[in-house]
Design a protein around this motif. Structure first.
Motif, PDB file in Angstrom:
ATOM      1  N   ASP A 234       6.565   2.831   2.045  1.00 46.06           N
ATOM      2  CA  ASP A 234       6.308   4.088   2.738  1.00 46.06           C
ATOM      3  C   ASP A 234       5.222   4.851   1.992  1.00 46.06           C
ATOM      4  OD1 ASP A 234       7.914   4.462   5.129  1.00 46.06           O
ATOM      5  OD2 ASP A 234       9.664   4.281   3.818  1.00 46.06           O
ATOM      6  N   PRO A 235       4.500   5.709   2.692  1.00 43.87           N
ATOM      7  CA  PRO A 235       3.357   6.395   2.054  1.00 43.87           C
ATOM      8  C   PRO A 235       3.789   7.498   1.102  1.00 43.87           C
ATOM      9  CG  PRO A 235       3.611   7.139   4.314  1.00 43.87           C
ATOM     10  CD  PRO A 235       4.593   6.022   4.133  1.00 43.87           C
ATOM     11  N   ARG A 238       0.170  12.905  -0.494  1.00 43.53           N
ATOM     12  CA  ARG A 238      -0.964  13.116  -1.408  1.00 43.53           C
ATOM     13  C   ARG A 238      -0.858  14.450  -2.137  1.00 43.53           C
ATOM     14  NH1 ARG A 238      -6.369  12.084   1.856  1.00 43.53           N
ATOM     15  NH2 ARG A 238      -7.216  12.723  -0.174  1.00 43.53           N
ATOM     16  N   THR A 266       3.543   4.069  -1.831  1.00 39.19           N
ATOM     17  CA  THR A 266       2.188   3.543  -2.030  1.00 39.19           C
ATOM     18  C   THR A 266       1.555   4.075  -3.312  1.00 39.19           C
ATOM     19  OG1 THR A 266       1.335   5.332  -0.640  1.00 39.19           O
ATOM     20  CG2 THR A 266       1.760   3.212   0.418  1.00 39.19           C
ATOM     21  N   ASN A 269      -4.145   6.071  -2.384  1.00 35.69           N
ATOM     22  CA  ASN A 269      -4.841   6.264  -1.121  1.00 35.69           C
ATOM     23  C   ASN A 269      -5.011   4.958  -0.373  1.00 35.69           C
ATOM     24  OD1 ASN A 269      -5.498   8.646  -0.018  1.00 35.69           O
ATOM     25  ND2 ASN A 269      -7.307   9.010  -1.264  1.00 35.69           N
ATOM     26  N   GLU A 271      -2.845   1.436   1.790  1.00 34.82           N
ATOM     27  CA  GLU A 271      -1.700   1.044   2.601  1.00 34.82           C
ATOM     28  C   GLU A 271      -0.594   0.379   1.794  1.00 34.82           C
ATOM     29  OE1 GLU A 271      -0.888  -2.106   6.253  1.00 34.82           O
ATOM     30  OE2 GLU A 271      -2.927  -1.400   5.885  1.00 34.82           O
ATOM     31  N   THR A 295       5.368  -2.731   5.924  1.00 35.16           N
ATOM     32  CA  THR A 295       4.438  -1.675   5.527  1.00 35.16           C
ATOM     33  C   THR A 295       4.681  -0.412   6.340  1.00 35.16           C
ATOM     34  OG1 THR A 295       2.704  -2.153   7.146  1.00 35.16           O
ATOM     35  CG2 THR A 295       2.740  -3.482   5.129  1.00 35.16           C
TER      36      THR A 295
END
Length: 975
Positions: A234-235, A238, A266, A269, A271, A295
């Motif tokens: 999972d992302p 930021r 992640t 920056n 995937e 992903t």
């Protein structure tokens, strides 16, 4: 210095597992906590509600976290947290910090005891002292340690030890694994041919659910002879650096032995996290036979997964826009297989066709037919979906080409590439049912206005005609005016004098077949005043009278705004005897105390959380601590017999209400069989012998047709606000329809198969208008579902009942009036239901949410006011909360006081002599119209989202409830 600048900022990646405890659906608090954790830079593996110690420990070990945070509001917290600490130590994770909370449920002495066992419990006072950000920051600060400082044991890794694999992945992601160890792992992995399945797709396409279903089929097909590792990515956010790692919550196929699951952020920056190939190699080296790499949701141009996997599965939904949008999806150039998930949605078949055509173009296989392309239609949310099974077999074929060794499987092949077993619970042609109901109710009121104007014109012309009896023009106008009135309105006005006269004497006599029913119409006060049991309007204007008759009418007359029965039952107050604690024998004793000297026995049963979640009591500590807490434990038919021992379940003065949802079919079966057994025993005692088969069948049939009561069984409300869902919404609705169909076949007339509940929606935070709108919308959804099954409206609608909360807001005063009017108009004019179907019957419970822990003796005042408006609004039954429920299970004394509130209103409160006290009040009329229109507007909002079930898919109702709850709390805090 501001509060935010003083907060600790983590130096190391801090990871947490969060959840609500076993058999606990109260997930609002832990959801707030995990969001703040994410905002403060933590990676959160959120498990949701109802999680056992084993599930939490498995997650802690496999995810290699530094801390675990659990909310527990359902009791049993001592046993749960101490068992959790013990289990973590036994699993080699004794260094993981444990945090918990439960509002005021966990008292100071228990907090101290748990602290001695290594568990930090936050109290409400801690929240007031530190504030939510400060409290959560303490978790982050304490857990800001570097697990990579302790490297993995590679020998243990090679034997498949999951602790070692978890720590290896942690070190690899942080770049902290010595290069020699990394090289050794890669070399060990190269000795085994282990394929990698990559699963990617758009956000919200159901990748996690589909992954779970594929893993479940692999385990079933290969009989757990293969070991699988799943790496779910999972992302990272930021701005804050935190992440919600939300895939594990969807995985029901995990067992801690055959499937290893690791959530990854992640942390950059891109995937995929850094060194993902080495993490895959670690899984190979640990002895796993298949690695699945999932992903995060991707855009049109991302295909980063392709270089790391052997077989690539792309998951999408039918809603991709125009077919030309498919040309922009990079993964369609690389995917070995495409799954169009959520195939039950409109347009899915066309989507399959368009995707297949795009694959033909991308692969330049212009001689192939669309049906030859590896495109599958799946419905991962549907149990045992054959589209998913077809996809599984196709993937297994591809994976075996890349080294997966499989044996002849136990899972049969299917002759389809798309889902065929799902069916729309509400047919597509009926998806606008709520908007149609709103239109129908508004049209009814528009007609009322027109009819009232016509009636006034007829009356005016009639008066003129009386003055000018020989004027032909006047007579002609009068005749024309009368034709403008509908026959229904003409009949209402014509019948009114006789109706009014029937209420003016001392008693009303009604003849039913050969029996005369006499009802006293007046009651005498201590001052000697004669009080009308039902007060009549004094209108002289036919238009105003007709408006009253169409918008209100007297109790027992359409549209039943004032009540569904002409009069309340004599000698049967609406009070319910509510109990549930400990074992069935203990609750049975409480029932007998509450019902002593009562002319009618109305027993309401609260079940413990173990029963509510369909689990048997057990000695395992995380279960044992909740047995008989905040409800009665019922796990067998013998328990049910004991629970109602000494009560005649077939007596016309006895009714039983059971507040249970997920396992409601089982509990209902217990109850009906207990009632039948009781009736058979009475036969044996009376006749001195066992009944013959024919006599037993007759006793059984008679019992089913006479037993009175309600089972809640409202699964829609559970999904929206309560969380005791055991099965999918689709499966639960089908079971409910099965039960209702059985009720119809077996002539179960006096037992309600569902209590459509707004109470729990209100307790979760909804305001009174949302409570009413969501509850009625749920009710109409059951109607549409049952009609789609082929049931007749008049066969099942009389077996539906409702359950509302009464709080302190003004709208609660008219909640029953509005509900009855909307239901009656919709039943008659939309569904063609008869009078019994038109009558909405409902139970009211005073608001638990309105009870205060401070100076709680004043809660009886709040409860009295709420009970009074419920009685004024002609509720069909009523439960009054005990004043101490804000902090504890009610004592026998507090329950007696709560019941006394109802008795005082019924026996001592003077205006209770009258049974329609709200009629004729300007403010009541205005509130009724205002709330009704607000409900109809909400119907339209839900309809725009595809009806109740469509709105639930997007979390609309749950989101609204949470927003309103937050608004309520904020207003309390800011005054």
């Amino acid at each position: 210095m501001s509060e935010s600048s003083a907060l600790h900022v983590p130096v190391h990646p801090v990871r947490f597992v969060t959840s609500a405890a076993l058999f606990d659906g109260h997930d609002a608090a832990i959801n707030i906590m995990r969001r703040i954790l994410q905002a403060q830079g933590a990676e959160v593996i959120h498990l949701g509600h109802n999680r056992s110690v084993r599930e939490i420990v498995d997650a802690v070990v496999e995810e290699d976290v530094q801390g675990v945070a659990v909310s527990s509001y359902q009791g049993g917290h001592i046993e749960f947290f101490e068992y959790l600490a013990q289990a973590l130590r036994e699993a080699g994770a004794g260094d993981v910090r444990i945090f918990g909370g439960g509002g005021g449920v966990i008292v100071a002495e228990e907090i101290e005891r748990l602290a001695r066992g290594g568990v930090r419990i936050f109290s409400p006072e801690d929240g007031q002292r530190l504030g939510l950000p400060g409290m959560i920051n303490e978790l982050v600060r304490v857990c800001d340690v570097d697990p990579a400082a302790t490297p993995p044991d590679l020998d243990a890794l090679y034997t498949g030890d999951r602790n070692a694999l978890a720590r290896t992945i942690t070190c690899l992601q942080q770049g902290a694994l010595p290069e020699a160890d990394r090289t050794a792992i890669l070399a060990a992995a190269d000795k085994r041919r282990v394929p990698v399945l990559g699963i990617t797709g758009t956000g919200g396409s159901g990748k996690s659910s589909l992954t779970d279903e594929l893993v479940r089929r692999l385990r079933t097909d290969q009989q757990d002879k293969l070991r699988v590792a799943v790496l779910a990515i999972d992302p990272t956010r930021r701005r804050a650096g935190g992440a919600l790692l939300g895939d594990r919550i969807r995985m029901n196929a995990l067992d801690g032995e055959h499937v290893y699951f690791r959530s990854l952020a992640t942390r950059g920056n891109h995937e995929l996290p850094d060194d993902i190939d080495a993490m895959i190699a670690a899984c190979r080296a640990a002895g796993h036979d298949l690695v699945i790499l999932e992903t995060p949701g991707i855009g049109q141009g991302d295909a980063g997964i392709v270089d790391h996997v052997d077989v690539a599965l792309y998951v999408m939904t039918p809603e991709f826009g125009a077919a030309s949008q498919l040309e922009k999806i990079d993964m369609l150039d690389y995917a070995d297989v495409v799954a169009v998930n959520k195939y039950e949605r409109r347009g899915a078949a066309d989507a399959i066709r368009d995707v297949a055509r795009q694959l033909i173009r991308n692969r330049a296989e212009f001689g192939a037919a669309p049906a030859d392309m590896p495109v599958f239609g799946t419905s991962a949310a549907t149990f045992d979906d054959d589209g998913v099974t077809a996809l599984y077999h196709h993937l297994i074929g591809l994976l075996t080409e890349h080294g997966l060794t499989v044996e002849p499987g136990a899972l049969p092949h299917v002759d389809t590439k798309v889902s065929t077993r799902f069916a729309q619970l509400v047919p597509p042609a009926r998806v606008r049912y709520l908007a149609e109901i709103a239109e129908t109710v508004r049209a009814y009121h528009t007609d009322t206005s027109q009819e009232c104007a016509a009636a006034q014109r007829v009356q005016r012309l009639h008066l003129v005609s009386d003055e000018l009896p020989d004027d032909a023009a006047v007579a002609e106008l009068l005749a024309a005016a009368r034709t403008a009135l509908t026959p229904e309105s003409t009949a209402l006005l014509a019948e009114w004098p006789a109706v009014a006269e029937s209420y003016r004497g001392d008693e009303q006599v009604v003849r039913v077949r050969d029996r005369e029913i006499r009802t006293p119409l007046r009651r005498e006060s201590l001052s000697g005043s004669s009080i009308a049991r039902v007060a009549l309007p004094r209108y002289t204007d036919d238009g105003e009278l007709l408006r009253f008759l169409r918008a209100e009418n007297l109790p027992g007359r359409f549209p039943f705004t004032a009540g569904v029965f002409p009069f309340k039952r004599d000698n049967e107050d609406p009070a319910r005897m509510f109990a549930g604690e400990g074992d069935p024998a203990r609750t049975n004793r409480r029932f007998k105390v509450l019902s002593a000297h009562a002319e009618a026995t109305r027993l309401s049963t609260a079940f413990d959380s173990v029963t509510l979640y369909g689990h048997d009591p057990a000695e395992r500590p995380d279960i044992y601590g909740k047995v008989g807490t905040s409800g009665v434990s019922v796990a067998t038919i013998e328990d049910m017999r004991t629970l109602f021992d000494g009560f005649d379940l077939c007596a016309p003065t006895t009714s039983v209400s059971m507040t249970i949802n997920g396992p409601a079919p089982t509990i209902l079966a217990f109850f009906l069989n207990a009632a039948i057994d009781q009736a058979l025993q009475r036969f044996t005692d009376a006749e001195g012998r066992e009944p013959t088969p024919g006599e037993a069948a007759e006793v059984r049939a008679r019992t089913l047709s006479t037993v009175r009561g309600t089972v809640q069984a409202d699964i829609l409300k559970e999904d929206q606000g309560q969380n005791t869902c055991l099965f999918s919404t689709e499966f639960s609705l089908r079971m409910m329809a099965d039960i209702q169909e059985w009720f119809v076949r077996n002539d179960v007339r006096n037992f309600y198969s569902v209590s459509i509940s707004g109470y729990h929606i209100a307790e979760a935070g909804a305001n009174p208008i949302s409570q009413l709108a969501f509850t009625l919308a749920n009710g109409f959804t059951y109607v549409e579902t049952y009609l789609a099954r082929g049931l007749a409206i008049d066969d099942f609608a009389p077996n539906l009942s409702f359950f509302f909360s009464n709080g302190m807001d003004p709208e609660y005063t008219v909640i029953g009036r509005v509900a009855r009017r909307i239901w009656a108009i919709a039943m008659r004019d939309c569904y063609g239901g008869g009078e019994r179907a038109q009558k909405l019957k409902y139970h009211v419970q005073t608001s638990g949410r309105s009870l205060h822990a401070q100076e709680m003796q004043f809660n009886d005042i709040r409860t009295t006011l709420q009970a009074l408006i419920a009685v004024y609004d002609n509720c069909n039954s009523l439960h009054t909360n005990a004043f101490d429920e804000a902090v504890t299970t009610p004592t026998e004394d507090s329950v007696r006081r709560a019941l006394a509130i109802q008795l005082i209103i019924a026996k001592e409160w003077g205006l209770a002599m009258n049974e329609n006290p709200l009629q004729g009040s300007f403010v009541i009329d205005e509130l009724t119209d205002l709330v009704e229109e607000a409900v109809l507007l909400e119907f339209e909002r839900i309809s725009e989202r595809g009806g109740v079930l469509g709105a639930m898919e997007t979390g609309y109702q749950r989101g609204r409830i949470q927003d309103e709850s937050m608004r309520d709390v904020q207003r309390k805090h800011d005054g």
